[in-house]
Design an enzyme around this catalytic site. Sequence first.
Site, PDB file in Angstrom:
ATOM      1  N   HIS A   1      -4.710   5.117   3.116  1.00  0.00           N
ATOM      2  CA  HIS A   1      -4.981   3.998   3.707  1.00  0.00           C
ATOM      3  C   HIS A   1      -6.387   4.068   4.518  1.00  0.00           C
ATOM      4  CE1 HIS A   1      -4.252   0.264   6.209  1.00  0.00           C
ATOM      5  NE2 HIS A   1      -5.048   0.976   6.940  1.00  0.00           N
ATOM      6  N   GLU A   2      -6.277   5.262   5.284  1.00  0.00           N
ATOM      7  CA  GLU A   2      -7.316   5.635   6.211  1.00  0.00           C
ATOM      8  C   GLU A   2      -8.600   5.947   5.271  1.00  0.00           C
ATOM      9  OE1 GLU A   2      -7.625   4.820   9.192  1.00  0.00           O
ATOM     10  OE2 GLU A   2      -5.635   4.279   9.362  1.00  0.00           O
TER      11      GLU A   2
ATOM     12  N   HIS B   1     -10.689   3.142   4.276  1.00  0.00           N
ATOM     13  CA  HIS B   1     -11.559   2.685   5.167  1.00  0.00           C
ATOM     14  C   HIS B   1     -12.685   3.646   5.284  1.00  0.00           C
ATOM     15  CE1 HIS B   1      -8.743  -0.492   6.711  1.00  0.00           C
ATOM     16  NE2 HIS B   1      -8.247   0.642   7.239  1.00  0.00           N
TER      17      HIS B   1
ATOM     18  N   ASP C   1      36.706  -6.641 -26.391  1.00  0.00           N
ATOM     19  CA  ASP C   1      36.272  -5.933 -27.529  1.00  0.00           C
ATOM     20  C   ASP C   1      36.233  -6.467 -28.882  1.00  0.00           C
ATOM     21  OD1 ASP C   1      36.109  -3.563 -25.620  1.00  0.00           O
ATOM     22  OD2 ASP C   1      38.142  -3.308 -25.925  1.00  0.00           O
TER      23      ASP C   1
END
Length: 422
Positions: A21-22, A25, A218
């Site tokens: 995330h950083e 930036h 079944d």
Amino acid sequence: MLFWLGVAAFAATILISVSLHEAGHMITAKRSGMKVTRYFVGFGPTIFSFRRGETEYGLKAIPLGGFCKIVGMTPQDDDVAPEDQPRAMWRFPVWKRTIVMSAGSITHFLLALAAAWVVAFTLGLPNTNYPTTNADQAKQKAYVTVSDCTWITIPATAPAKCVPGQGGAIAGPAYAAGIRDGDLITKVGATPIGTYGDLTTAIRSAPAGKVAFEFVRDGVTKTVQVDLATAERKPLSDDNGPTTKVSVAAIGWNDTGVPGNIKYNAASAVPATLNYSWFIVENTFKSLGKIPQKVPALFHSLSGGARDPDTPISVVGASRIGGEAIQHGVPQLFFNLFITLNIFIGIFNLLPLLPLDGGHIAIAWFERARSWLYARLRKPDPGRVDYYKLMPITYAVILIGGAFTLLTVTADIVNPIQIFSR
């Protein structure tokens, strides 16, 4: 051991996500011509660092996030050197600042999409059309889950175990007649059954006593006599509706034939990924809207009350669930939690509140819109927003966010959400 490995692995994925995330930036800021002086993973004392160009990179001791320092994010920043003034972030066009501030959330979205695509053709994604409400289940085929015990009157606080003859409990009529989980009910008395909704309607409208149930197991069709009991129940379509006396067989809907998880190939995984991601986006906004009403439930859980599985969780709770997923051999849950958390963080960071990224974006566009309006009115440009005047609101957001984080962390430690039975 597997539990703790899972906890550590999930915590590591969160740390990596926040670090990326950083990095989002930082990379977009550098590409835009802004000056980035620091990029660190973690907080607290520095373990090591190195400088490359004009940026210092490093690792800090507390692995609870990361940060990057972009010079001059606001006009009020007083640590900008005179030679760096032309590269201060606030001086750049609003569209560039928007790209930089939204890059962190975009990184989370890309991580979620990439993870969802890989999971789609390896483990499979949750079925977004899986019926979870009574109304949805009523439209499905009448496969049933059978209880061997039920209550005539549903107790306000259900005992730990339903035992026939105790607390108004009786033996389950359908179970006693020989119907079992996974059977497909095709007829009740003379009424043909096409859906689970048809089945519940037929049972509740039938008189108490023995009624013929035709079912398929079944591939073989059988008929048994079910001794329907009279019990007090609320309307199926309204959990808050009035209680009335109806006939019951102690059966519920069974998801036979409705997959909870769907596996795709690499090509079909693309639309499935987009569909699943949008499903999470919609539910994220719904969850954000419900947070205020969930706070009392969190406080209640601290006093020993049952933890509502729909209450918010912290990173601690998410890591714990991730550990349980690995411990119990359900990697799908681990990765789905990772996908959901990244989408949530991405959306949350775009909320127009300081100090979140969305707050800076909102202010940038407010300044742009205000300048445009003043120009049309032939008035002097009012200039930049004074961030100091917004500090009380910022502190309030930080205080509320911090208190909420402390509450969720405490709840996740004292009374965590239990996904798997002990």
